[in-house]
Structure formats: C-alpha cells, structure tokens
Design a protein around this motif. Structure first.
Motif, short mmCIF file in Angstrom:
data_model
loop_
_atom_site.label_atom_id
_atom_site.label_comp_id
_atom_site.label_asym_id
_atom_site.label_seq_id
_atom_site.Cartn_x
_atom_site.Cartn_y
_atom_site.Cartn_z
N ARG B 64 6.71 -8.43 -0.70
CA ARG B 64 7.64 -8.78 -1.76
C ARG B 64 6.93 -9.17 -3.04
O ARG B 64 7.43 -8.94 -4.13
CB ARG B 64 8.49 -9.96 -1.31
N ILE B 65 5.79 -9.82 -2.90
CA ILE B 65 5.18 -10.40 -4.09
C ILE B 65 4.26 -9.40 -4.79
O ILE B 65 4.00 -9.50 -5.98
CB ILE B 65 4.44 -11.71 -3.74
N GLN B 68 4.89 -2.79 -6.40
CA GLN B 68 4.81 -1.56 -5.60
C GLN B 68 3.63 -0.71 -6.03
O GLN B 68 2.98 -0.07 -5.23
CB GLN B 68 6.11 -0.75 -5.74
N LEU B 69 3.37 -0.72 -7.33
CA LEU B 69 2.26 0.09 -7.82
C LEU B 69 0.94 -0.41 -7.23
O LEU B 69 0.08 0.37 -6.83
CB LEU B 69 2.22 0.05 -9.34
N ALA B 70 0.81 -1.73 -7.16
CA ALA B 70 -0.41 -2.30 -6.58
C ALA B 70 -0.51 -1.90 -5.12
O ALA B 70 -1.58 -1.52 -4.63
CB ALA B 70 -0.40 -3.81 -6.71
N LEU B 71 0.62 -1.95 -4.40
CA LEU B 71 0.60 -1.54 -3.00
C LEU B 71 0.18 -0.08 -2.87
O LEU B 71 -0.58 0.29 -1.99
CB LEU B 71 1.99 -1.73 -2.39
N LEU B 72 0.69 0.74 -3.77
CA LEU B 72 0.32 2.16 -3.73
C LEU B 72 -1.18 2.33 -3.91
O LEU B 72 -1.82 3.11 -3.23
CB LEU B 72 1.07 2.92 -4.83
N PHE B 73 -1.72 1.57 -4.85
CA PHE B 73 -3.17 1.66 -5.09
C PHE B 73 -3.94 1.20 -3.86
O PHE B 73 -4.92 1.81 -3.48
CB PHE B 73 -3.54 0.78 -6.28
N ILE B 74 -3.46 0.11 -3.28
CA ILE B 74 -4.15 -0.41 -2.10
C ILE B 74 -4.12 0.63 -0.99
O ILE B 74 -5.12 0.90 -0.34
CB ILE B 74 -3.50 -1.74 -1.65
N ALA B 75 -2.97 1.25 -0.81
CA ALA B 75 -2.86 2.24 0.26
C ALA B 75 -3.70 3.47 -0.07
O ALA B 75 -4.43 3.99 0.78
CB ALA B 75 -1.40 2.64 0.46
N PHE B 76 -3.61 3.91 -1.30
CA PHE B 76 -4.24 5.17 -1.66
C PHE B 76 -5.76 5.03 -1.73
O PHE B 76 -6.50 5.82 -1.16
CB PHE B 76 -3.69 5.65 -3.00
N ILE D 192 -5.62 -10.70 -5.97
CA ILE D 192 -5.76 -12.12 -6.35
C ILE D 192 -5.02 -12.39 -7.65
O ILE D 192 -4.28 -13.37 -7.77
CB ILE D 192 -7.25 -12.50 -6.47
N THR D 193 -5.22 -11.50 -8.62
CA THR D 193 -4.58 -11.75 -9.91
C THR D 193 -3.06 -11.81 -9.78
O THR D 193 -2.42 -12.71 -10.33
CB THR D 193 -4.96 -10.66 -10.92
N TYR D 194 -2.51 -10.85 -9.06
CA TYR D 194 -1.05 -10.87 -8.93
C TYR D 194 -0.58 -12.10 -8.15
O TYR D 194 0.45 -12.68 -8.48
CB TYR D 194 -0.54 -9.59 -8.28
N LEU D 195 -1.35 -12.49 -7.14
CA LEU D 195 -0.95 -13.70 -6.41
C LEU D 195 -0.97 -14.89 -7.34
O LEU D 195 -0.06 -15.73 -7.33
CB LEU D 195 -1.88 -13.93 -5.21
#
Ligand SMILES: Nc1ncnc2c1ncn2[C@@H]1O[C@H](COP(=O)(O)OP(=O)(O)OP(=O)(O)O)[C@@H](O)[C@H]1O
Ligand SMILES: Nc1ncnc2c1ncn2[C@@H]1O[C@H](COP(=O)(O)OP(=O)(O)OP(=O)(O)O)[C@@H](O)[C@H]1O
Ligand SMILES: [Mg+2]
Ligand SMILES: [Mg+2]
Lengths: 282, 224, 274, 217, 282
Positions: B64-65, B68-76, D192-195
C-alpha cells in the motif's frame, strides 16, 4: 444496573427556568395544513388545536398519523401550506400554498429559541463535550458570557442527575444520559414551549424511566409541553390534555387523560388503545 | 483543428487499438489472477494466527505504501537480478498488479467477511446449518455483494495503472502512440496533442463503464 | 497463445510459466536459439532512423537491418523487443533478450556488465539547438538546460565532464525531441548522427556542435560470458564487412534521411575495423 | 550491497525526496481546494456547474495520471500552452486528486445527519454558525480517513512525474540504474526514501483519525 | 397504517406444527453456570429452572441481568461452564470449566433444529427471498423435498398474514414483517421449544402488536416457549410462568403471572416492576 430504579425526581425545583411560572403563553394552531412536496395529499389536514400554557399536551396516534410532522411544523422545521400557528398571540407560522418545496421556514434566530425541541434520535453534537453541547447556543446565538452559560448549564445538569458527566463526550454516555443532556441543551435557552418527539423510543426500559422522570419534573414546574410518546403509562400519568391523531386529522381531544384511557369517546380511540392491550385465549 | 488528420492516417487507429488491447490484456490477466490471490489473502487475514496476521499486515502495508511505479521497478530490475527470474516487462507488470490487486482485494474480502453481523452466523447455527453450509449459502453470497462494487473500482484502478507499463518499455497503447508520434514527426508536428488526447479518451472509454457498473452495484446493494 | 497480437505481451505467457525457473538468467546457447527458431533482439522503437516502428507497425532502421541479416544467417526469425535506453543493460543481464542492437555505445561501465562485439558504427556526441539561439560551443551550455535521453552516452558524458549544465532527462527519444520542440530546454544532445538526421528533418533547428567528446563506437552486446553468441556475431561482422554490408545498410536506412551531407564513412564501420 | 555507492548517492535521493514532497504538497493542496469546491457544487446541485463537476469527476477518475501528464506536457504546447514540468505535475495531481478529495469531503458532509442541522436550527443557530461550529467539524471527522488515504495515494501517484523530466525519487532511481547499473542499491534507496516520506504521513493520518473520530462512534 | 390495529390472530389453527400437541418435552436447566472468557465472575450463576412443556415461560429482569445469555446457552450458542441443560430428559449441554474460550457448543445439526430461536436484531438472510429464507434449512439440513418445504412455508406465511410477500426481499419488509418471517423460518423445522429474545425491542408499537399476536397464537397452540421481553402488558397476558433474573441469579419464579405483577413476593421484583409505572405530583 439494579440500583437505578429509584427515580431521580427532585421535588424541590432549585433552578427557575424561564417558564417556571405558568406564563399564559399558549400555542394556538388553527386550520393547519401540511403537505409534503410530491405527496398527493396533506399529512396534516385542517388541524385546530390549543396547547394551553403551563400544561402538558400529549399527542397520540398510530405510526404515520402525522404526530412528528405536527411537532416539526410548530418547531419551524417544516413550512406549512395552510392555517397558522401562533405563540402567545404572535403568529409564528402561516400557510402559503406552493411553498411545499421550500426547505425550512425562515424564522428569526430569536423566535427559534423560544421553541425548544428534543428528538427521538440522539442529536447531541458529537464534537462537543456535554458542557460544550449545552453552552454552545447561549454563547454563540444569545451571546451570553461563557461563565454565565456554564454556571446555568451545571445547574441544569445537576437537576437531571448528570453534574459529574459534564466533561464527558456524547459517545461516552448511555442513550438515556444523552437524551437528558439534550433536554438541558434546550432548556438553557428558556424556551416558552418544549416539544418532545418520542424521546424514549430508542432506549432500554430503565433508561426510559430516567428520561421520563425528568419530563415529569418539568411538567410539575409548569413548563408548557407538547409530547409525542408511545409509552401509554407515561402518557396517562403526565397528560393534562390528550390529542389523538389519525391520518392527519384530530380524532379525539380530551382534557381528562384518565377518562380517555379508560373510556374514550370515539371508536377509533378505543381501537387505538387496544393495540397496547393483550389478551390470551380470546 | 490542424493536425487532426493524423488520426485518419492508415494504420494509426488500428495500431492504437492494438496497443489498447495490450493494455486491456495486461489489466484483464492481472484482475483475473488477483481474484484467487485476493480470496486467499482475504481468508488468511481473517485467521487468528499471530504470525500469519503479522505477515499479512506487512505484505499489505508494504504494497500500500509503495508507489506502483516503484513496485514495478523493484519487480522488473530487482527481482530479475536477485532471484534470476526471467521477468520481462509485461511479466513484471502482471506480477506487480497481481500482488497489488491481491492485497487490496484481500483486504476487501476481509472487510466483507468481517462486516457480516454475528447474528447471521448464529441464525444459521440455530437452524442447524453446518459450518460449510453456513459459509457457502449464507456468508459468501452476502460477502460477494459487499465486495463487488469495490472490486470493480479496484479493477478500474488496475486498468489505469497499466499505463505505467510504458515506463518499463512495454509496447502498449502509450508506447504505440509514442511510436506513431515519432514516425510522423515530420508530417504532423502537432501529433502529440491528438495522439495523447485519443489515448486519454481510450482509457476513459475502458474505465468509465467499469465505474458505472460499480456505482450501479453499489446502489442496488446499498440496503443490505 | 491467448495473448494479444501487438507485441511483447505474448511473452507474458512464457513468463508466467518460466517465472519459477531460476536458471533462466543464463543466456541461451546458439543451439537453443536455433531450436527455438527465434533470435530475441532488443531494439529501439522510437529512434528513427536507427530503430523505429514504421507507419505499418514494422520495426525498421539501421540496427534492425543488421538484426534481420544476423537472424537470416542463423536460420531463424528475429523477434524484437522495444527497449528504453536505460534498460539496455538489464534486458541482457536478466536474459530477456539474446542480443542488444539499440545504438549501444561502448563504454567502460557498460563493458563491465555486458560483452560488446566488434563495432558496426561510430559516433561522437552532437548538440542540436534552435536556430534562434544556436549553441556552438559546449561552454555556452553552462547554466543552460540540456535535454538528453536517459541511459545514453550523452548523459554520462555531461554528467561527469560538465556538471554545471542542467540536464533534463527523458525516458524516450520521442519525449526528448518533443521537449526540444516545445522549448523546454536550450539544446538536445545525443549521438551526432542522430541529431544531424533530426535537424535535417526539423526546420528551425541546427546542429551547432557536431563532434563532442571522444569518438565512440557502437556495437552489438550480449550477456556477459555468452562467448558462443559473441563469436558468432563477431564472425558475422567480419564476414559481412567483406561485402560492404553496412554501407548497404546505410544506403537503405540512413541515406534517405541524411542525404549527401554526411559521408557514410564517418559513420559506418565495416568488419569491426575502425 | 555497495555501501559506498549508497552513501554517495543518498544526497541525490534527499533532493529527489524534496522534489516529490514539493510537487505532492502543492498538488494535494490544490486538490483539496478543488475537491471542496466540487463537493459544494455537488451538494448544492447548482444546475450547470453540477453537470460540469460531474463530467470533470468522471474524466479525472477514469483516466491515468500518466496520460493526463503527457497530454498536459506534450500535447498542450501544440495549442500554444507551454507549462513548466512542475506546473504540469502540480496541475495534473490536482486534476486527478480533486475528484478523489471531492468524493471524500462530500461523503463527510452528507454523512452529517439531518437531525444535526435541525437541532442547530432549533437552538437558534444561523446557517453559517451551524456550519462552522457543528457541521464542518463532524464532516471533517468522517472525511479524514478518506482524505488521508487520498493524500497517500497522490504522493504515490506523483512518482510518474519522472516521465516529464522532473527529478523526483523515481527519476533519480531510473537515472542511477541507467547510468551505473547498481540496481540493488538504487532500489534500496528508492524504497527507503518513499518509506521516509510516506510512513510519517500514514502515522499522522492515523493520529488525526483518532483525534477526530468522535463522529463515527 | 390505520387499519392494521385489528389483531391478526386466527383462533382456528390450520397448520399443525410439530408441537401443536403439548408433548411433554420439557426443558430442565440445573445448576447452570455461564462465565464469559475474560470475565471475572459468571453472568449466570447456579441457575436451576424448569421450562414446562406446552407452557410459556417469560424471563424478566433488568438490562445485563443475563436474560439473553440464558437463552443463548439453551440454544447452544454459548458453551456452559457448569451444570446441565436437558431437553425431554436428554442432556443437550453440560458444563465443562475451561471451555469458556471455545465458541459455540458442539451440537449436532439435528439437535440444533429441535430448539428454535428468534433474535432481537432482524436476522433474515438478506441474500434470500422470504420463501428462500424459510425453505433453506428444511431443504439443506433436513433434506426435505423442495416442493414440500415450500408448501409448508406458504402455509406458515399464511398464518402470520404474509402469504402475499413470499417473493419479497428482506429489505423490502417492515421490521414487524421481518420478525414474523423469522418466526416462520424457525417453525418450519418443528422445534420442540422456541426461544424469543426481545423480538419486538426494535419495532414500532403497531408492529410490536403484529408480532406479539403471532406469539400469542403459538402459545394458544401449546408450543413450549421461553420468552424474554420488556413489554409488561404482553408478559402479563402470555406468561404461564414468570422468571425474574437479576445479576445472574433467579430472584423470583412464579406460576401465577397476575399475582407476580400485582403482588410480587420479593422486594427486588417490586422495585423492578415500579420502573414501568409513572406517577405525577408525587
Ligand atoms: N420528509 C417527508 N417527505 C414526504 N413524506 C413524509 C416526510 N416525512 C414524513 N412523511 C410522511 O408523512 C406521514 C406522517 O409522518 P410522521 O413522521 O409525521 O408520522 P408519525 O405520526 O410521527 O409516525 P411515527 O409514529 O412512525 O413516528 C407519513 O405517511 C410519512 O410517510
Ligand atoms: N460475548 C460476551 N462477552 C463478555 N461479556 C458478555 C458477552 N455478552 C454479554 N456479556 C455480559 O453479560 C452480562 C449479561 O448480558 P445479557 O446480554 O445476557 O443481558 P440481558 O439480560 O439480555 O440484557 P438486555 O436486557 O440489555 O438485553 C452483561 O453484563 C454483559 O455485559
Ligand atoms: Mg414520528
Ligand atoms: Mg438481551
């Protein structure tokens, strides 16, 4: 839970509300017609009724008969389409056909404070404490000094047995306590007439008792009141005058409550009262 | 308006539609896979086991926090390297949307299950229904009703979020649009306005009906 | 099979089934590529005339022309994946493609992560700017905004050598060009061939700096350690060089854009020999 | 994990974090203002304005921010409207957030029972007095969870402004991955930054909810 | 609204429920102890009570005295920590200390259908129509043929005056109608004993009437019943046996309802009953 059956009534009134002396300010409703927008017929049709000063008028009737609507027109919450309502001779509402769609009536703030009302559902302001609820209107609307308002609020709270809850939030109170606070909140404005619309309908039996006891006390002090209730025992005990509504009409009026309950004049009243009686093996 | 003719060029519209199909495909597959994941997650979240609770809490809160773009980067970029997953951009999108959709849907499932009054379970018990009968005949049908409007809204959000796929290089509607803009940049210098405008409305056309369905369901089932 | 026909999503099916397969990062052997019948190549899809998608939705360009030849010689069909500049290393390390043919400039950092084959092109950086305010010298860029595409040589070059140039970075070339057209920056820098071609097509813009930095080479890249494929590509480049293949490539793809302003030998590298 | 790399590039993320916060702050602020206006129009149902607001809300809710941004940033200049990337980002966020905020605030205002209005009237309050002292505080208390969720949503959505060359957190991450290929470290710094940005908002939100939850009990 | 005061009682029962003939299946509660998990003392402490077959036992008591809990232990919704409950001589629940934390009792489906219960809150299944609500348990629990269950459901609906609402959804019904459907839903399983927990507490007075009339009819047919109510007039009319609970103990039991209401044996009962009486000018 078990010790609260002792009524909280204090026989010596310690505080004088604005109406403690029967003041001769009665309410006259004449030929009142009320029709909701989009309804095909009036909910109240040609109601003529006097609510005598210093007396308790109880309005009875089946569900949907217009009891709440009647109180709401008196309170100014609903515009009326015919007839008029006068408080102590001064017309406070008069019927204009065609204003059914308009919202609440345009009454002056001053006039509105002369009529007090307590509703069935708990209507305390949840964002204010008990004391805050009671003192908000006197300080903001009537511009009374805060200290003065608080002093009176505490006196009123004492009378309804809630002096120690003055700093509680509404959600911390039981239903019965909330309704007693709501009564104080209305009383502090010294209304000339108080309207009660099924104030105990949502309460547990023991709480019903504590609220009704407060109303009984007010009656004893001679506050002019108009009460809608389904508690027949209470109605019977408190009423100076009984009005039975049905289908928007007054079916029966009586100044003798005892008589009304035991030997009503109309067939309709008899039928209505039977709803509250049970017989087995009939 | 000058430049609008680009939309009438042969191939332009069909290609945009093809790109839109990719968008819808990713969203569709993600939503489809989110449903079983969400049901499972939702069920896990109602369990009392403290370890599962904490794990689910962390999973949900992290998803949630994080944008989504960051999650995509992490996954990709991250997963592929870390665990050697051969995750192409599309796969990364589907993975992220399913993890995200599953978490959100799981929370909705949990909420729906928990919002069903205890008296419903008790009535069923008193009537002699077995636990499974109670769940399948009484609880689940009610939970689904409470769930559906919000789930459709979630689907809309997933469709909208598919737009991020372009930032991983997936050739979906936006990328196709950019290719068209690029290929026509000499003849139609104002193509960006029209192409992005059309894409804007394409998303709208896909999402709007979903929103309407959600609202209808909400209204229809508001009473219980 | 149920995937949409447009492009990469058809691979999503493979991904789903392969996602548990941890050994998949290992590059495919030549045999595996032949067996699969497909050579997976990462190319640009929005960088005409090197790698782009034409009006019919087909991949075209100088890089693509070469990729077609490689696949043909391998006896397979090419399968293109569109990449952003910044993703070119990762598509190899994570084995999403066999080969990158996306105007990939050879740098030391990159060479640590991927294996470059022999070059097939050479470039330096160029800077294009509006006619009204042509930038003729790098020093003029001080304090100005320079548009670049992410992951390009221009980014590293200006980042390290000219820290006081304000860089404005876009994911896509198309975005970067649009930004320049809309006046969001003072100039745009990328490979000089690229800006030359663009300035020629866009009136009102001039390449004020045609050669900047060291002359860099552009080469195909494979995953680190994939010597089998690397050798094949190198052999191809040498072999094709004998037929002047890249000059043909130039004529087909670049000349229509560059016209005769550019000497093909400034760009083309034959047989991997500078 | 390359710690030297992380410590060296951490300041970049600090700056990028500022950019994210800057864009989000003004975006959210405008979104709340826009949301309040829309909520007011929706509740009062002012004829033409009402239809406009409804159309806006549908458009805003059913299109992705990225496409909105592309349209604002690359599309509008072709009509001669050139806004800076910051302006586009803030306007885009506000355009998107306005509808979400409006829904949350309208929900709050509508959740105040009629009886509260009526009690206020019976006690002699003017409309304005009732709104300030009675209605608004209750509406806010109901709306706060929704508003906080929207704030977090908007901060998260702001990550796509990297696509129009604003140096926010995502932008720097992509930059570092593209230039130095130290993917892990960059992604770790990103998380970390987003957190650091979002956790406090989430916590403050929870505290606010607690502080103002009287209307929901 | 106005015509519904006529009671819906039909003196000739047309349908025979499984218990229409007083069947001698009485309920024996002995030394029942019930303590909620995390509570420091039992809510029900050593309750011994016989609910005679074919009779109506009314349980009275102030709020929190344990009335609902008592009914819930009989229904198997709460495990008990001491004593036992026997239906027609068969032990259906027995106390185990230490099982306070476990959920409902482990009763067989069959046993559960022998005890019917209707709650205060409307608990119809909102995803089923009226008919669907009533036929669900007989078809899936008792595996009766659907046609058969529907036929009986219609007969029951006819008896409570709702035959025409069979295809309505619960949300389309008034509170009184819902409770009557809930009664049918329990009756179709032919329970040996019916439990009613303040089934009219959330209803308007007229609806109260329509629901209580149905219960009166069931009493006349000799259905064994255990009823918790706050309607004193109703309790007085229907009770064969009165049990007054307070603080988890039985304060008074009486087989003479009239006597209990006019001249209770205990001080506590007197106090309790006074809650429902009003006097002005005391
Ligand atoms: N705001 C409204 N608009 C339209 N019709 C209304 C409105 N309020 C009440 N009515 C109708 O007016 C009639 C009288 O309603 P009212 O609430 O005055 O009855 P009542 O006697 O107070 O009933 P109860 O005992 O159930 O409170 C009913 O038929 C009701 O449906
Ligand atoms: N699930 C529970 N867990 C813990 N305590 C409970 C639970 N249910 C009820 N109690 C407590 O047990 C006591 C008896 O509750 P019960 O509901 O049986 O009273 P009641 O006589 O039915 O009251 P009412 O007239 O208000 O319905 C109360 O003090 C109540 O707070
Ligand atoms: Mg009413
Ligand atoms: Mg109870």
């Amino acid at each position: 839970m078990t010790e609260q059956t002792e009524p909280t009534v204090q026989t010596e009134p310690t505080v004088q509300t604005g109406t403690a002396q029967p003041s001769g300010k009665n309410l006259e409703i004449s030929h009142l017609v009320k029709q909701y927008a989009n309804a095909d017929r009036p909910v109240l049709d040609d109601i003529t009724l006097t609510v005598p000063a210093g007396k308790v008028t109880v309005v009875l009737g089946p569900s949907g008969s217009g009891k709440s609507t009647l109180l709401r027109t008196v309170a100014g919450l609903e515009p009326i389409q015919g007839g008029e309502i006068a408080l102590d001779g001064e017309v406070i509402a008069s019927g204009k056909s065609g204003n059914a769609k308009s919202g609440r009536q345009q009454r002056s703030s001053d006039l509105r404070t002369r009529v007090g009302m307590v509703f069935q559902s708990y209507d305390l302001f949840p964002n204010k404490t008990v004391l805050g609820n009671i003192t908000l209107a006197p300080t903001i609307v009537q511009k009374r000094p805060k200290a003065d308002a608080e002093r009176e609020a505490l006196e009123l709270l004492g009378r309804v047995g809630l002096a120690d809850r003055k700093d509680a939030w509404p959600h911390e109170l039981s239903g019965g306590q909330r309704q007693r606070v709501a009564i104080c909140r209305a009383l502090i404005l010294h209304p000339e007439i108080m309207l009660f619309d099924e104030v105990t309908a949502a309460l547990d039996p023991e709480m019903v008792r504590e609220v009704l006891d407060v109303i009984v006390e007010l009656a004893d002090q001679g506050l002019t009141m108009m009460i809608v209730t389904h508690e027949m025992a209470f109605a019977r005990a408190i009423a100076d005058r009984i009005v039975l509504l049905d289908g928007g009409h007054i079916v029966e009026q009586s100044d003798d409550a005892e008589r009304f309950f035991t030997d009503p004049a109309s067939e309709r009243a008899w039928q209505f009262l039977r709803t509250f009686q049970f017989k087995r093996h009939e | 308006m000058q430049g609008a003719e680009i939309l009438l060029q042969p191939g332009v519209f069909p290609r945009l539609l093809q790109g839109l199909w990719v968008t819808v495909w990713i969203a569709g597959v993600s939503v489809g896979l989110s449903v079983p994941v969400g049901l499972l997650v939702g069920w896990l979240m109602t369990l009392r086991n403290p370890l599962i609770r904490i794990l689910m809490r962390i999973y949900l809160d992290f998803i949630r926090i994080m944008p989504q773009l960051a999650l995509l980067f992490i996954a990709f970029y991250g997963f592929a390297q870390a665990w050697g997953w051969n995750l192409d951009a599309t796969g990364a999108c589907v993975l992220v949307f399913v993890l995200w959709g599953g978490a959100e849907l799981g929370d909705l499932v949990r909420g729906a299950l928990e919002s069903i009054p205890k008296s419903q379970y008790e009535s069923a018990y008193v009537l002699g229904l077995s636990p499974w009968q109670t769940f399948s005949r009484v609880i689940l049908p009610q939970a689904v009703r409470r769930l559906l409007p919000a789930s459709v809204n979630l689907a809309t959000r997933i469709v909208k979020t598919t737009s991020l796929a372009v930032l991983l290089g997936v050739v979906e509607v936006i990328k196709v649009g950019q290719q068209i803009i690029d290929a026509h940049r000499f003849e139609f210098p104002t193509a960006t306005l029209w192409i992005y405008g059309v894409i804007f409305f394409m998303y709208f056309i896909v999402c709007w009906p979903l929103s309407i369905v959600a609202r209808r369901l909400e209204k229809r089932w508001a009473h219980d | 099979a149920c995937g949409p026909s447009a492009s990469t999503p058809s691979e999503a099916g493979d991904t789903a089934s392969a996602s548990g397969n941890t050994s998949a990062t290992k590059a495919r052997s030549l045999d595996e590529i032949k067996k699969s019948g497909e050579l997976k190549v990462a190319v640009f899809s929005d960088k005409a005339p090197f790698g782009y998608v034409d009006k019919d939705g087909k991949y075209q360009g100088y890089d693509v022309y070469f990729a077609e030849q490689l696949a043909k010689d391998l006896g397979v069909t090419p399968k293109y994946t569109s990449v952003d500049p910044a993703a070119r290393v990762d598509v190899l390390t994570s084995n999403k493609v066999d080969l990158v043919l996306a105007n990939f400039t050879v740098t030391d950092e990159r060479a640590q992560k991927v294996d470059f084959a022999k070059p097939y092109m050479k470039v330096a950086l160029g800077v294009v700017s509006p006619d009204s305010k042509v930038i003729k010298n790098v020093d003029e860029l001080k304090g100005k905004t320079l548009i670049i595409a992410k992951g390009t040589t221009a980014e590293t070059y200006f980042g390290t050598n000219y820290p006081d140039v304000k860089l404005q970075k876009y994911d896509q070339y198309a975005d970067a060009y649009n930004a320049l057209l809309d006046g969001r920056g003072d100039a745009f820098s990328t490979d000089n061939t690229e800006v030359l071609a663009w300035a020629k097509a866009n009136k009102g813009f001039t390449v004020g700096i045609t050669k900047l930095g060291d002359e860099d080479t552009i080469a195909p890249a494979v995953q680190k350690g994939n010597t089998e494929l690397l050798n094949f590509v190198n052999d191809e480049i040498v072999k094709l060089g004998k037929d002047k293949f890249f000059h043909k490539d130039y004529q087909q793809t670049l000349e229509p854009v560059y016209g005769d302003e550019v000497n093909p030998d400034d760009i083309v590298v034959e047989g991997g020999e500078l | 994990m390359d710690w030297a790399f992380m410590t060296h590039y951490a300041p970049y993320f600090v700056n990028a974090g500022y950019m994210t916060v800057f864009i989000s702050f003004f975006g959210v602020l405008l979104a709340v203002v826009l949301g309040l206006l829309c909520a007011a129009v929706e509740i009062t149902r002012i004829p033409v304005l009402y239809q406009i607001v409804r159309a806006y809300i549908e458009l805003s809710r059913n299109t992705p921010l990225l496409v909105q941004l592309y349209f604002l940033f690359f599309g509008l200049p072709k009509l001669g409207v050139v806004w800076s990337a910051e302006t586009c980002a803030i306007i885009g966020l506000a355009f998107l957030g306005g509808s979400y905020m409006s829904e949350a605030l309208r929900g709050g205002l509508e959740a105040v029972p009629t009886i509260q209005h009526e009690s206020a009237q019976m006690l002699g309050f003017s409309k304005a007095q009732a709104f300030i002292h009675i209605i608004l505080p209750q509406a806010l208390s109901t709306a706060i969870p929704g508003v906080v969720a929207n704030v977090i949503f908007l901060v998260k959505e702001s990550s796509v402004v990297s696509a129009i060359a604003l140096a926010d957190v995502m932008y720097v991450t992509k930059d570092l991955i593209g230039m130095y290929y130290d993917t892990y470290e960059s992604l770790t710094l990103l998380i970390i930054t987003y957190l650091v940005i979002l956790l406090p908002i989430s916590i403050v939100g929870t505290l606010l909810e607690r502080r103002f939850d009287y209307a929901r009990r």
